[in-house]
Design a protein around this motif. Structure first.
Motif, PDB file in Angstrom:
ATOM      1  N   UNK A   2       0.811  -1.247  -0.611  1.00 67.24           N
ATOM      2  CA  UNK A   2       0.005  -0.092   0.139  1.00 67.24           C
ATOM      3  C   UNK A   2       0.824   1.182  -0.087  1.00 67.24           C
ATOM      4  N   UNK A   3       2.046   1.200   1.658  1.00 63.62           N
ATOM      5  CA  UNK A   3       2.641   2.197   1.067  1.00 63.62           C
ATOM      6  C   UNK A   3       3.533   2.526  -0.171  1.00 63.62           C
ATOM      7  N   UNK A   4       4.090   1.345  -1.039  1.00 57.66           N
ATOM      8  CA  UNK A   4       4.681   1.591  -2.104  1.00 57.66           C
ATOM      9  C   UNK A   4       3.402   2.676  -3.086  1.00 57.66           C
ATOM     10  N   UNK A   5       2.514   1.192  -3.389  1.00 55.57           N
ATOM     11  CA  UNK A   5       1.226   2.623  -4.258  1.00 55.57           C
ATOM     12  C   UNK A   5       0.822   3.836  -4.086  1.00 55.57           C
ATOM     13  N   UNK A   6       1.314   4.322  -3.458  1.00 56.67           N
ATOM     14  CA  UNK A   6       1.062   5.528  -3.786  1.00 56.67           C
ATOM     15  C   UNK A   6       2.623   6.166  -3.994  1.00 56.67           C
ATOM     16  N   UNK A  59       6.001  15.656 -23.244  1.00 58.84           N
ATOM     17  CA  UNK A  59       6.457  14.346 -22.515  1.00 58.84           C
ATOM     18  C   UNK A  59       5.737  14.513 -20.709  1.00 58.84           C
ATOM     19  N   UNK A  60       6.041  15.641 -20.194  1.00 61.84           N
ATOM     20  CA  UNK A  60       5.938  15.798 -19.024  1.00 61.84           C
ATOM     21  C   UNK A  60       4.193  15.875 -18.142  1.00 61.84           C
ATOM     22  N   UNK A  61       3.633  16.142 -19.356  1.00 62.94           N
ATOM     23  CA  UNK A  61       2.204  16.297 -19.894  1.00 62.94           C
ATOM     24  C   UNK A  61       1.919  14.488 -20.000  1.00 62.94           C
ATOM     25  N   UNK A  62       2.271  14.045 -20.289  1.00 71.12           N
ATOM     26  CA  UNK A  62       2.475  12.518 -21.047  1.00 71.12           C
ATOM     27  C   UNK A  62       2.967  11.611 -19.610  1.00 71.12           C
ATOM     28  N   UNK A  63       3.893  11.777 -19.147  1.00 71.67           N
ATOM     29  CA  UNK A  63       4.607  11.049 -18.141  1.00 71.67           C
ATOM     30  C   UNK A  63       3.426  11.192 -17.202  1.00 71.67           C
ATOM     31  N   UNK A  64       3.200  12.485 -16.114  1.00 78.00           N
ATOM     32  CA  UNK A  64       2.426  12.788 -15.380  1.00 78.00           C
ATOM     33  C   UNK A  64       0.904  12.133 -15.440  1.00 78.00           C
ATOM     34  N   UNK A  74      -0.999   4.586 -13.425  1.00 78.34           N
ATOM     35  CA  UNK A  74      -0.258   3.901 -12.443  1.00 78.34           C
ATOM     36  C   UNK A  74      -0.909   3.710 -11.485  1.00 78.34           C
ATOM     37  N   UNK A  75      -1.111   4.941 -10.534  1.00 78.79           N
ATOM     38  CA  UNK A  75      -0.948   5.194  -9.339  1.00 78.79           C
ATOM     39  C   UNK A  75      -2.471   4.279  -8.898  1.00 78.79           C
ATOM     40  N   UNK A 122      -4.206   1.920 -10.879  1.00 77.10           N
ATOM     41  CA  UNK A 122      -4.325   1.106 -11.071  1.00 77.10           C
ATOM     42  C   UNK A 122      -3.391   0.230  -9.987  1.00 77.10           C
ATOM     43  N   UNK A 123      -2.360   0.992  -8.927  1.00 79.63           N
ATOM     44  CA  UNK A 123      -2.060   0.060  -7.686  1.00 79.63           C
ATOM     45  C   UNK A 123      -3.305  -0.129  -6.443  1.00 79.63           C
ATOM     46  N   UNK A 124      -3.744   1.620  -6.897  1.00 83.60           N
ATOM     47  CA  UNK A 124      -4.877   1.580  -5.679  1.00 83.60           C
ATOM     48  C   UNK A 124      -6.149   0.615  -6.330  1.00 83.60           C
ATOM     49  N   UNK A 125      -6.767   0.901  -7.389  1.00 78.68           N
ATOM     50  CA  UNK A 125      -7.314  -0.203  -7.951  1.00 78.68           C
ATOM     51  C   UNK A 125      -7.789  -1.844  -7.679  1.00 78.68           C
ATOM     52  N   UNK A 126      -6.717  -2.286  -8.808  1.00 86.07           N
ATOM     53  CA  UNK A 126      -6.472  -3.796  -8.401  1.00 86.07           C
ATOM     54  C   UNK A 126      -7.113  -4.835  -7.661  1.00 86.07           C
ATOM     55  N   UNK A 127      -7.288  -5.853  -8.363  1.00 88.79           N
ATOM     56  CA  UNK A 127      -8.328  -6.918  -6.561  1.00 88.79           C
ATOM     57  C   UNK A 127      -6.940  -7.265  -6.045  1.00 88.79           C
ATOM     58  N   UNK A 128      -6.877  -7.123  -5.454  1.00 84.19           N
ATOM     59  CA  UNK A 128      -5.711  -7.877  -4.227  1.00 84.19           C
ATOM     60  C   UNK A 128      -5.230  -9.685  -4.143  1.00 84.19           C
ATOM     61  N   UNK A 129      -3.974 -10.061  -3.937  1.00 84.31           N
ATOM     62  CA  UNK A 129      -3.555 -11.445  -4.435  1.00 84.31           C
ATOM     63  C   UNK A 129      -4.251 -11.976  -3.399  1.00 84.31           C
ATOM     64  N   UNK A 130      -4.405 -13.372  -3.755  1.00 81.99           N
ATOM     65  CA  UNK A 130      -4.434 -14.101  -2.388  1.00 81.99           C
ATOM     66  C   UNK A 130      -3.285 -13.769  -0.772  1.00 81.99           C
ATOM     67  N   UNK A 131      -2.037 -13.518  -2.148  1.00 88.32           N
ATOM     68  CA  UNK A 131      -0.588 -13.179  -0.612  1.00 88.32           C
ATOM     69  C   UNK A 131      -1.660 -12.422   0.181  1.00 88.32           C
ATOM     70  N   UNK A 132      -1.893 -10.697  -0.321  1.00 86.97           N
ATOM     71  CA  UNK A 132      -1.922  -9.629   0.118  1.00 86.97           C
ATOM     72  C   UNK A 132      -3.134 -10.125   0.798  1.00 86.97           C
ATOM     73  N   UNK A 133      -4.148 -11.253   0.304  1.00 92.15           N
ATOM     74  CA  UNK A 133      -5.296 -10.696   1.181  1.00 92.15           C
ATOM     75  C   UNK A 133      -5.281 -11.549   3.131  1.00 92.15           C
ATOM     76  N   UNK A 134      -4.710 -12.703   2.465  1.00 93.71           N
ATOM     77  CA  UNK A 134      -4.082 -13.897   3.913  1.00 93.71           C
ATOM     78  C   UNK A 134      -2.708 -12.214   4.829  1.00 93.71           C
ATOM     79  N   UNK A 135      -2.322 -11.594   4.118  1.00 91.98           N
ATOM     80  CA  UNK A 135      -1.123 -10.802   4.729  1.00 91.98           C
ATOM     81  C   UNK A 135      -2.135  -9.880   5.667  1.00 91.98           C
TER      82      UNK A 135
END
Length: 207
Positions: free
Chosen positions: A4-8, A52-57, A63-64, A66-79
């Motif tokens: 979670x922290x990395x995803x931010x 290029x900066x606009x496209x990068x932003x 990506x942010x 995607x990382x926030x909304x992507x379904x959790x893996x079974x390992x993440x759920x267990x943790x």
């Protein structure tokens, strides 16, 4: 949770890239507040990299989210079972939403920055056609619509100005003025005062 922290991290990076993409248009406002025209062209070298900066932003924000909304893996759920604490605001979707809105406002800044430049109200005056002069100044250093508004605002403060149109795309400023009230020297000084530079003052004057 570490994931979670990395995803931010992309959220913070998107703020940096969004501000950088529009810093050349933010700088003129800062220059006015600081009373230093020397700040105006400090970051003009960034302008060619803006697309290029606009496209990068946009990519980083994508990506942010995607990382926030992507379904959790079974390992993440267990943790997650071992963690009962509620995620902090800085790790929440609300914070990412605020970052997204802020980044959007920064990216769009060049298109609405003109509202920050006061346009003096002028009384309607009748000028003899023979006294009206139209002159084109070649101006170096303008990189966006905000720069145009900065120049137009400064020139409009002069008495005797009938119209002024700056164009960063054409690297010039076209001014119509009453020659009995203002001259080329005063207009040139007003443009240079903004921090941009008149590079050609030998253009032909036209009625």
């Amino acid at each position: 949770m570490k994931t979670s922290k990395k995803s931010n991290s992309p959220a913070y990076l998107s703020i940096v890239t969004a501000i950088t993409a529009s810093v050349c248009c933010i700088t003129p406002l800062l220059a006015i507040l600081a009373g230093s025209s020397g700040l105006v062209t400090t970051f003009s070298w960034i302008e060619p990299f803006r697309p290029y900066l606009v496209a990068l932003t946009i990519g980083i924000l994508g990506l942010a989210w995607y990382l926030k909304l992507k379904p959790k893996t079974q390992e993440e759920i267990d943790c997650a079972c071992d963690e009962e604490e509620k995620p902090s605001f800085w790790q929440s979707k609300n914070f990412l939403f605020i970052v997204t809105v802020f980044a959007g406002l920064m990216l769009a800044f060049p298109y609405y920055s003109n509202i920050f430049y006061a346009q003096p109200s002028k009384d309607i005056v009748y000028v003899s056609q023979s006294n009206i002069i139209k002159h084109t100044f070649e101006v170096e250093g303008m990189t966006c619509a905000g720069c145009e508004a900065h120049v137009e605002s400064e020139v409009n403060n002069l008495d005797g100005i009938l119209s002024v149109k700056a164009s960063y795309a054409n690297t010039n400023t076209v001014v119509e003025y009453d020659k009995t009230k203002v001259d080329l020297v005063a207009i040139r000084e007003a443009i240079n005062k903004t921090g941009y530079k008149v590079i050609d003052t030998e253009n032909k004057e036209e009625k």
